[in-house]
Design a protein around this motif. Structure first.
Motif, PDB file in Angstrom:
ATOM      1  N   ASN A 264       0.805  -1.228   0.000  1.00  0.00           N
ATOM      2  CA  ASN A 264       0.000   0.000   0.000  1.00  0.00           C
ATOM      3  C   ASN A 264       0.836   1.275   0.000  1.00  0.00           C
ATOM      4  OD1 ASN A 264       1.041  -0.170   2.553  1.00  0.00           O
ATOM      5  ND2 ASN A 264      -0.933  -0.155   3.613  1.00  0.00           N
ATOM      6  N   GLN A 265       2.165   1.170  -0.115  1.00  0.00           N
ATOM      7  CA  GLN A 265       2.991   2.369  -0.192  1.00  0.00           C
ATOM      8  C   GLN A 265       4.318   2.048  -0.866  1.00  0.00           C
ATOM      9  OE1 GLN A 265       3.906   3.786   3.735  1.00  0.00           O
ATOM     10  NE2 GLN A 265       4.468   1.782   4.507  1.00  0.00           N
ATOM     11  N   ILE A 266       4.934   3.092  -1.402  1.00  0.00           N
ATOM     12  CA  ILE A 266       6.247   2.991  -2.035  1.00  0.00           C
ATOM     13  C   ILE A 266       7.313   3.377  -1.018  1.00  0.00           C
ATOM     14  CG2 ILE A 266       7.741   3.967  -3.838  1.00  0.00           C
ATOM     15  CD1 ILE A 266       5.256   4.337  -5.548  1.00  0.00           C
ATOM     16  N   SER A 267       8.417   2.652  -1.020  1.00  0.00           N
ATOM     17  CA  SER A 267       9.515   2.968  -0.108  1.00  0.00           C
ATOM     18  C   SER A 267      10.171   4.277  -0.527  1.00  0.00           C
ATOM     19  CB  SER A 267      10.541   1.834  -0.101  1.00  0.00           C
ATOM     20  OG  SER A 267      11.677   2.195   0.652  1.00  0.00           O
ATOM     21  N   ALA A 268      10.172   5.255   0.376  1.00  0.00           N
ATOM     22  CA  ALA A 268      10.756   6.555   0.056  1.00  0.00           C
ATOM     23  C   ALA A 268      12.270   6.503  -0.001  1.00  0.00           C
ATOM     24  CB  ALA A 268      10.320   7.589   1.105  1.00  0.00           C
ATOM     25  N   THR A 269      12.889   5.532   0.659  1.00  0.00           N
ATOM     26  CA  THR A 269      14.357   5.442   0.684  1.00  0.00           C
ATOM     27  C   THR A 269      14.919   4.748  -0.552  1.00  0.00           C
ATOM     28  OG1 THR A 269      14.179   3.397   1.966  1.00  0.00           O
ATOM     29  CG2 THR A 269      14.435   5.460   3.190  1.00  0.00           C
ATOM     30  N   THR A 270      14.201   3.748  -1.059  1.00  0.00           N
ATOM     31  CA  THR A 270      14.704   2.994  -2.213  1.00  0.00           C
ATOM     32  C   THR A 270      13.952   3.280  -3.507  1.00  0.00           C
ATOM     33  OG1 THR A 270      13.252   1.115  -1.711  1.00  0.00           O
ATOM     34  CG2 THR A 270      15.442   1.140  -0.680  1.00  0.00           C
ATOM     35  N   GLY A 271      12.791   3.917  -3.433  1.00  0.00           N
ATOM     36  CA  GLY A 271      12.008   4.179  -4.636  1.00  0.00           C
ATOM     37  C   GLY A 271      11.459   2.918  -5.280  1.00  0.00           C
ATOM     38  N   THR A 272      11.166   1.913  -4.456  1.00  0.00           N
ATOM     39  CA  THR A 272      10.652   0.647  -4.971  1.00  0.00           C
ATOM     40  C   THR A 272       9.296   0.345  -4.348  1.00  0.00           C
ATOM     41  OG1 THR A 272      11.842  -0.586  -3.253  1.00  0.00           O
ATOM     42  CG2 THR A 272      12.945  -0.297  -5.383  1.00  0.00           C
ATOM     43  N   ILE A 273       8.566  -0.525  -5.010  1.00  0.00           N
ATOM     44  CA  ILE A 273       7.264  -0.956  -4.533  1.00  0.00           C
ATOM     45  C   ILE A 273       7.330  -2.461  -4.288  1.00  0.00           C
ATOM     46  CG2 ILE A 273       6.432  -1.206  -6.908  1.00  0.00           C
ATOM     47  CD1 ILE A 273       4.231  -0.244  -3.904  1.00  0.00           C
ATOM     48  N   ARG A 274       6.813  -2.907  -3.141  1.00  0.00           N
ATOM     49  CA  ARG A 274       6.824  -4.330  -2.826  1.00  0.00           C
ATOM     50  C   ARG A 274       5.564  -5.000  -3.357  1.00  0.00           C
ATOM     51  NH1 ARG A 274       7.846  -5.540   3.285  1.00  0.00           N
ATOM     52  NH2 ARG A 274       6.050  -4.135   3.468  1.00  0.00           N
ATOM     53  N   ALA A 275       5.734  -6.240  -3.785  1.00  0.00           N
ATOM     54  CA  ALA A 275       4.609  -7.035  -4.277  1.00  0.00           C
ATOM     55  C   ALA A 275       4.791  -8.464  -3.799  1.00  0.00           C
ATOM     56  CB  ALA A 275       4.520  -6.969  -5.798  1.00  0.00           C
ATOM     57  N   LYS A 276       3.705  -9.227  -3.910  1.00  0.00           N
ATOM     58  CA  LYS A 276       3.741 -10.607  -3.426  1.00  0.00           C
ATOM     59  C   LYS A 276       3.042 -11.508  -4.433  1.00  0.00           C
ATOM     60  CE  LYS A 276       3.194 -11.272   0.964  1.00  0.00           C
ATOM     61  NZ  LYS A 276       2.593 -11.414   2.311  1.00  0.00           N
ATOM     62  N   ALA A 277       3.595 -12.683  -4.612  1.00  0.00           N
ATOM     63  CA  ALA A 277       3.011 -13.703  -5.480  1.00  0.00           C
ATOM     64  C   ALA A 277       2.830 -14.981  -4.683  1.00  0.00           C
ATOM     65  CB  ALA A 277       3.897 -13.955  -6.700  1.00  0.00           C
ATOM     66  N   GLU A 278       1.786 -15.729  -5.014  1.00  0.00           N
ATOM     67  CA  GLU A 278       1.496 -16.985  -4.309  1.00  0.00           C
ATOM     68  C   GLU A 278       1.769 -18.164  -5.225  1.00  0.00           C
ATOM     69  OE1 GLU A 278      -2.376 -19.042  -2.163  1.00  0.00           O
ATOM     70  OE2 GLU A 278      -2.059 -16.860  -1.969  1.00  0.00           O
ATOM     71  N   PHE A 279       2.406 -19.220  -4.660  1.00  0.00           N
ATOM     72  CA  PHE A 279       2.838 -20.377  -5.433  1.00  0.00           C
ATOM     73  C   PHE A 279       2.289 -21.660  -4.815  1.00  0.00           C
ATOM     74  CE2 PHE A 279       5.833 -17.132  -6.412  1.00  0.00           C
ATOM     75  CZ  PHE A 279       6.358 -17.410  -7.664  1.00  0.00           C
ATOM     76  N   SER A 280       1.889 -22.585  -5.682  1.00  0.00           N
ATOM     77  CA  SER A 280       1.671 -23.960  -5.236  1.00  0.00           C
ATOM     78  C   SER A 280       3.048 -24.597  -5.057  1.00  0.00           C
ATOM     79  CB  SER A 280       0.849 -24.742  -6.260  1.00  0.00           C
ATOM     80  OG  SER A 280      -0.449 -24.184  -6.371  1.00  0.00           O
ATOM     81  N   ASN A 281       3.213 -25.323  -3.946  1.00  0.00           N
ATOM     82  CA  ASN A 281       4.553 -25.821  -3.608  1.00  0.00           C
ATOM     83  C   ASN A 281       4.481 -27.273  -3.154  1.00  0.00           C
ATOM     84  OD1 ASN A 281       7.359 -25.418  -3.299  1.00  0.00           O
ATOM     85  ND2 ASN A 281       7.127 -25.011  -1.127  1.00  0.00           N
ATOM     86  N   ALA A 282       3.776 -28.087  -3.942  1.00  0.00           N
ATOM     87  CA  ALA A 282       3.619 -29.494  -3.576  1.00  0.00           C
ATOM     88  C   ALA A 282       4.961 -30.218  -3.543  1.00  0.00           C
ATOM     89  CB  ALA A 282       2.657 -30.186  -4.541  1.00  0.00           C
ATOM     90  N   THR A 283       5.883 -29.834  -4.412  1.00  0.00           N
ATOM     91  CA  THR A 283       7.201 -30.479  -4.453  1.00  0.00           C
ATOM     92  C   THR A 283       8.177 -29.871  -3.450  1.00  0.00           C
ATOM     93  OG1 THR A 283       7.897 -28.975  -6.237  1.00  0.00           O
ATOM     94  CG2 THR A 283       6.922 -31.081  -6.877  1.00  0.00           C
TER      95      THR A 283
END
Length: 388
Positions: A264-283
Motif C-alpha cells: 500500500n505504499q512505495i519505499s521513500a528510501t529505495t524508490g521501490t514498490i513491494r509485491a507478493k506472489a502466491e505459489f503452489s509448492n507441492a514439491t
C-alpha cells in the motif's frame, strides 16, 4: 686510385639510371578505391508475438508460521510429533500434565451442585411464601427476603458455572493442537520439562509450506503496470528461479505462481514498490527464507517486429539501423519499444527488411557493402550442437 673512384662513380650512376628506368616502365599499383565494398553481415526483420517480462529479486515467505507456546504451566508429558513432520490444522502436537486442572474442574462442579441444591430449596420456599402472602400468612418482608435469597443463589450458581467453563478452557490448553497446516520445525524442549506461559522460546514452530509466497521489489515506475496486472481478469503469471540470470541455461525454475498483492505504499528510501506472489509448492522446491529471482510477464506484443540487439545503433538523439538497399545501405531511424538480452522490438521498418547486424562501425549512409556468409566451420559447429 683516381681511376678506381671514377669507376665506382660510373657504376653508381648506371644503377641510378636503371632504377629510374624500371620505375618508369613498371605497372602502376592499383589504388584502393574509396568506394570499395565494406564487409557486413545481415539479418531479416522477423514478425512474431513477443511476451514482455520484468525481473526482480525476492524472498520466499510462509503464508502462516506459528511458534507453539504453552498457555498453562505444567510438565510436558508427551510429544505427539517429530521434527520435520507434516501436520494438519487441529492435529495433537503435545500434552501437558492436567491433573491439577482436572481437580479444580471437579471442585467447581461440586460447588455448582451445592449451589443448585440450595437454589432448589430456596425456590420451593419462595413459592410457599408467595401463596401464604395472599392470606397474609407471612409478612411481605419475609417474602422479599426469600426472593433475594433465590436471586443470590442463582448468581452463585452462575459463578460456579463460569468457574467450570474457565477450568475446561484451562484443561483444553493441556492438549496443544496445531493452529495451521504445515511442517514442524526443530524442537526446543523435551518431554519431562516444566513449561511456563512466560517462556518466549516455545516448543517448536509450525510453518506452512504449501501454498507459499514470494515477496519482491520492483522500481516505482512499474506501479501502473502492476496495478493493471492485478486488475486483470486472470492474475499475471510469476516464475521463481534459482539464479540471477533467468535466461541462462543454468537458471533453475523453482515454481510458477500468480501475482496476488501490491503493497500500500512505495519505499521513500529505495524508490521501490513491494509485491507478493502466491505459489503452489507441492514439491517443496520453494523454502521460507530462500532468495529467488522472479520473472513476471507484463505484456504480449502481437505481430511485433523483432531484430537482434546488435542491429540497433545509438545516435545522438535517437536509435537507427542500416537497411540494405541493393549493394548499399540506408540509415533508417527506429523506435525501440522493448529490449532484452536476446531481441529488440522496433518500429520504423517493415517485416522482411534486411538490416546490417555486424560491421556497422565503418558504415555511413550510401556506403557500398558486401554481404558475408557464415564460415562453413561455424555453420557445421552450430548444426552439431543442435543435434541431440
Amino acid at each position: 686510385m683516381h681511376i678506381q673512384r671514377k669507376t665506382t662513380l660510373i657504376v653508381l650512376v648506371c644503377v641510378a639510371l636503371a632504377t629510374v628506368a624500371w620505375l618508369s616502365i613498371r605497372p602502376a599499383k592499383t589504388k584502393l578505391s574509396a568506394s570499395s565494398a565494406i564487409p557486413v553481415r545481415v539479418v531479416s526483420v522477423a514478425q512474431q508475438d513477443i511476451p514482455r517480462f520484468v525481473s526482480g529479486i525476492g524472498s520466499v515467505l510462509s503464508l502462516h508460521s506459528v511458534v507453539i507456546r504453552p498457555q498453562v504451566d505444567g510438565i510436558l508429558t508427551q510429544l505427539q510429533v517429530k521434527e520435520g513432520q507434516l501436520v494438519k490444522a487441529g492435529d495433537l502436537l503435545a500434552s501437558i500434565d492436567d491433573r491439577a486442572i482436572r481437580a479444580s474442574l471437579d471442585q467447581a462442579k461440586a460447588q455448582l451442585s451445592e449451589s443448585q441444591a440450595q437454589l432448589q430449596v430456596a425456590q420451593v420456599n419462595l413459592k410457599r411464601y408467595k401463596e401464604l402472602s395472599i392470606d397474609d400468612g407471612v409478612s411481605k418482608q419475609t417474602y422479599d427476603q426469600q426472593q433475594a435469597l433465590v436471586n443470590q443463589l442463582k448468581a452463585t450458581a452462575q459463578g460456579n458455572q463460569a468457574a467450570i467453563d474457565a477450568a475446561q478452557v484451562q484443561l483444553s490448553y493441556t492438549q496443544i493442537r496445531s493452529p495451521v497446516s504445515g511442517r514442524v520445525g526443530i524442537r526446543n524442549v523435551d518431554e519431562g520439562n516444566f513449561l511456563r506461559t512466560s517462556d518466549t522460546q516455545g516448543l517448536f514452530s509450525v510453518t506452512q509450506i504449501d501454498p507459499i509466497a514470494v515477496e519482491f521489489s520492483l522500481p516505482q515506475q512499474m506501479l501502473p503496470t502492476l496495478q493493471g496486472l492485478i486488475a486483470a481478469q486472470h492474475p499475471a503469471s510469476v516464475d521463481a528461479f534459482l539464479g540471477a540470470d533467468t535466461d541462462s541455461p543454468a537458471a533453475v525454475l523453482l515454481g510458477e505462481g500468480r501475482l496476488s498483492l501490491i503493497d500500500n505504499q512505495i519505499s521513500a528510501t529505495t524508490g521501490t514498490i513491494r509485491a507478493k506472489a502466491e505459489f503452489s509448492n507441492a514439491t517443496q522446491t520453494l523454502w521460507p527464507g530462500q532468495l529467488v529471482t522472479v520473472k513476471i510477464q507484463t505484456a504480449l506484443d502481437k505481430a511485433a517486429l523483432v531484430v537482434p540487439p546488435t542491429v540497433v545503433q545509438r545516435g545522438m538523439d535517437s536509435h537507427f539501423v542500416y537497411r540494405l538497399n541493393g549493394d548499399k545501405v540506408d540509415v533508417v531511424p527506429v523506435h525501440v519499444a522493448y529490449q532484452n538480452s536476446d531481441l529488440t522490438i522496433v518500429t520504423g521498418v517493415q517485416s522482411g527488411d534486411v538490416l546490417v547486424s555486424d560491421g556497422q562501425s565503418r558504415l555511413k549512409a550510401g556506403a557500398q557493402v558486401e554481404v558475408l556468409k557464415e564460415p562453413p566451420q561455424v555453420i557445421q559447429t552450430a548444426q552439431a550442437q543442435a543435434r541431440p
